[in-house]
Design a protein around this motif. Structure first.
Motif, PDB file in Angstrom:
ATOM      1  N   MET A 125       9.976 137.727 -96.634  1.00 31.57           N
ATOM      2  CA  MET A 125      11.021 136.768 -96.985  1.00 31.57           C
ATOM      3  C   MET A 125      10.973 135.552 -96.063  1.00 31.57           C
ATOM      4  SD  MET A 125      14.264 139.200 -98.026  1.00 31.57           S
ATOM      5  CE  MET A 125      15.300 137.750 -98.346  1.00 31.57           C
ATOM      6  N   VAL A 126      10.703 135.784 -94.781  1.00 34.86           N
ATOM      7  CA  VAL A 126      10.589 134.663 -93.851  1.00 34.86           C
ATOM      8  C   VAL A 126       9.425 133.758 -94.247  1.00 34.86           C
ATOM      9  CG1 VAL A 126      10.029 134.028 -91.462  1.00 34.86           C
ATOM     10  CG2 VAL A 126      11.675 135.853 -91.922  1.00 34.86           C
ATOM     11  N   SER A 127       8.310 134.362 -94.701  1.00 37.81           N
ATOM     12  CA  SER A 127       7.157 133.573 -95.141  1.00 37.81           C
ATOM     13  C   SER A 127       7.471 132.765 -96.401  1.00 37.81           C
ATOM     14  CB  SER A 127       5.959 134.488 -95.403  1.00 37.81           C
ATOM     15  OG  SER A 127       6.140 135.266 -96.582  1.00 37.81           O
TER      16      SER A 127
ATOM     17  N   LYS B 116      18.929 136.114 -91.424  1.00 40.82           N
ATOM     18  CA  LYS B 116      20.266 136.477 -91.900  1.00 40.82           C
ATOM     19  C   LYS B 116      20.284 136.710 -93.409  1.00 40.82           C
ATOM     20  CE  LYS B 116      22.072 131.769 -92.551  1.00 40.82           C
ATOM     21  NZ  LYS B 116      23.147 130.814 -92.184  1.00 40.82           N
ATOM     22  N   ASP B 117      19.404 135.998 -94.138  1.00 41.14           N
ATOM     23  CA  ASP B 117      19.311 136.225 -95.583  1.00 41.14           C
ATOM     24  C   ASP B 117      18.803 137.635 -95.873  1.00 41.14           C
ATOM     25  OD1 ASP B 117      20.088 133.578 -96.166  1.00 41.14           O
ATOM     26  OD2 ASP B 117      18.041 132.874 -95.871  1.00 41.14           O
ATOM     27  N   TYR B 118      17.868 138.079 -95.046  1.00 39.09           N
ATOM     28  CA  TYR B 118      17.351 139.450 -95.185  1.00 39.09           C
ATOM     29  C   TYR B 118      18.408 140.472 -94.790  1.00 39.09           C
ATOM     30  CZ  TYR B 118      14.824 143.671 -93.799  1.00 39.09           C
ATOM     31  OH  TYR B 118      14.419 144.979 -93.636  1.00 39.09           O
ATOM     32  N   SER B 119      19.134 140.229 -93.702  1.00 39.49           N
ATOM     33  CA  SER B 119      20.132 141.199 -93.230  1.00 39.49           C
ATOM     34  C   SER B 119      21.256 141.392 -94.242  1.00 39.49           C
ATOM     35  CB  SER B 119      20.706 140.762 -91.882  1.00 39.49           C
ATOM     36  OG  SER B 119      21.435 139.553 -92.008  1.00 39.49           O
ATOM     37  N   LEU B 120      21.543 140.353 -95.005  1.00 37.96           N
ATOM     38  CA  LEU B 120      22.586 140.464 -96.031  1.00 37.96           C
ATOM     39  C   LEU B 120      22.208 141.501 -97.100  1.00 37.96           C
ATOM     40  CD1 LEU B 120      23.789 136.788 -96.633  1.00 37.96           C
ATOM     41  CD2 LEU B 120      25.124 138.695 -95.715  1.00 37.96           C
TER      42      LEU B 120
END
Length: 388
Positions: free
Chosen positions: A231-233, A239-243
């Motif tokens: 997702m970062v790539s 924080k978008d991933y942690s959600l």
């Protein structure tokens, strides 16, 4: 002190909740702490976590053996006491390599405790095992929600405070075990020689379910590890991933009680429950393959979460239903060991595929792995239904 004949479900659930909270203080920080604070490479951190899962598997094996052939009560006390010692040691010795040694010891202790919890669940007489496993899975995830939420607030106070709070929760659990887990179970050492052996037929009967839980955890760990870098790539933030995991917890907290309410129906159709769980796992990765939008990750996570609600507690229920109760420690330890193996192999599997191919190939191979698991489970189940 005279021992009771059965454990009260509320104390079993409290134990699951407290243990989950304690472990949830530690596992989100492992990689970050080893890499950012202890200045170890990500490869080294991954190796430590893999060793930690191997130690957990050994703890599962030892816990199951002692539960059946020694004493369930004292086995549980042993596991929790070791956890208190390991986490307590981290307050004083959280440098390198003491950190790696102590979290490995904590993994071993947690392996003993987790197997005992599952084994005790098969001896709750007022509720069917499937209901108990559904309820404990709910408490396990509620603990994760609480633990991961609280750790973010206490971490700024210092890593020692995090370990201290984790130790306090385990001390509370130790008291609960000492006071309320003192029950008398007719274990394999009290049975005749035939019952105390490990019948090969039972092991083969549950093999399909064990393969399913191994494969499910192998692919599930991709969500816990490699999806974040993917997702970062793609331009998203951490924080978008942690959600996504906040959403995962919300779905579990909402739907797990609903599943538990229909426990009798699901137990009657237990094989179908596991198959639907595996199909939902497959569906989540199919959706990932074609996804290009942020909302799509939530849809895929929702599908995955519904699958895990059906699959993971269902595996323990399947094993409990297919094996003799006097050997619950041994057979429930198999569930925990295959779970730990999947968690250990998953990050390595994902890293190799990504380095040699790419993320989309990883998602595709996860689908293949799940299809293989689906096939193995049903082929073995069909074999035993025809030959019973």
């Amino acid at each position: 002190m005279k021992r009771a004949q059965t454990i009260d479900l509320k104390w079993l659930l409290l134990g699951t909740l407290v243990t989950s909270i304690a472990m949830s203080f530690i596992w989100p920080l492992n990689t970050i702490y080893m890499h950012e604070t202890l200045h170890q490479s990500l490869v080294t951190a991954a190796i430590v976590l893999c060793i930690n899962q191997i130690a957990t598997m050994l703890g599962n094996l030892v816990g199951g053996r002692l539960f059946d052939h020694w004493d369930p009560y004292y086995t549980m006390l042993l596991g929790v006491s070791m956890s208190v010692v390991a986490l307590g040691g981290l307050i004083l010795w959280h440098g390198w390599p003491s950190y790696a040694v102590l979290i490995t010891l904590a993994g071993f202790a947690n392996g003993i405790s987790a197997t005992c919890e599952n084994s005790f669940a098969t001896h709750v007489t007022k509720r069917p095992a499937s209901y108990v496993f559904n309820a404990t899975y709910f408490m396990l995830n509620l603990g994760i929600v609480i633990g991961t939420a609280v750790v973010g607030y206490i971490l700024p106070l210092g890593i020692q405070v995090v370990f201290a709070v984790a130790v306090l929760t385990q001390i509370v659990f130790l008291f609960v075990v000492y006071r309320f887990y003192r029950i008398q179970i007719s274990t394999a050492k009290n049975q005749n020689a035939k019952a105390s052996t490990r019948p090969r037929g039972y092991e083969l009967k549950i093999l399909g379910a064990l393969i399913a839980v191994l494969c499910a955890w192998l692919v599930y760990t991709q969500w816990q590890s490699n999806l974040s870098t993917f997702m970062v790539s793609q331009g998203y933030q951490v924080k978008d991933y942690s959600l996504l995991w906040t959403f995962n917890a919300i779905v579990i907290v909402i739907y797990q009680p609903f599943i538990t309410h229909f426990d009798h129906f699901l137990m009657t159709h237990l094989r179908a429950r596991l198959n639907v769980g595996l199909i939902l796992f497959i569906g989540s990765f199919v959706f990932l393959l074609g996804n290009r939008q942020y909302i799509g990750y939530f849809v895929a996570m929702g599908i995955l979460t519904l699958g895990e609600i059906l699959l993971y507690p269902g595996i323990s229920s399947w094993v409990a239903a297919k094996t003799p109760p006097q050997m619950s420690g041994y057979f429930q330890s198999q569930v925990q060991m295959f779970t730990a193996a999947g968690k250990a192999l998953g990050p390595i599997f994902g890293a190799v595929v990504i380095s040699q191919l790419n993320y989309h190939w990883l998602f595709a191979l996860c689908i293949v792995v799940l299809i293989v698991a689906f096939g193995c489970f049903n082929v073995i189940s069909n074999h035993w239904r025809k030959n019973k």
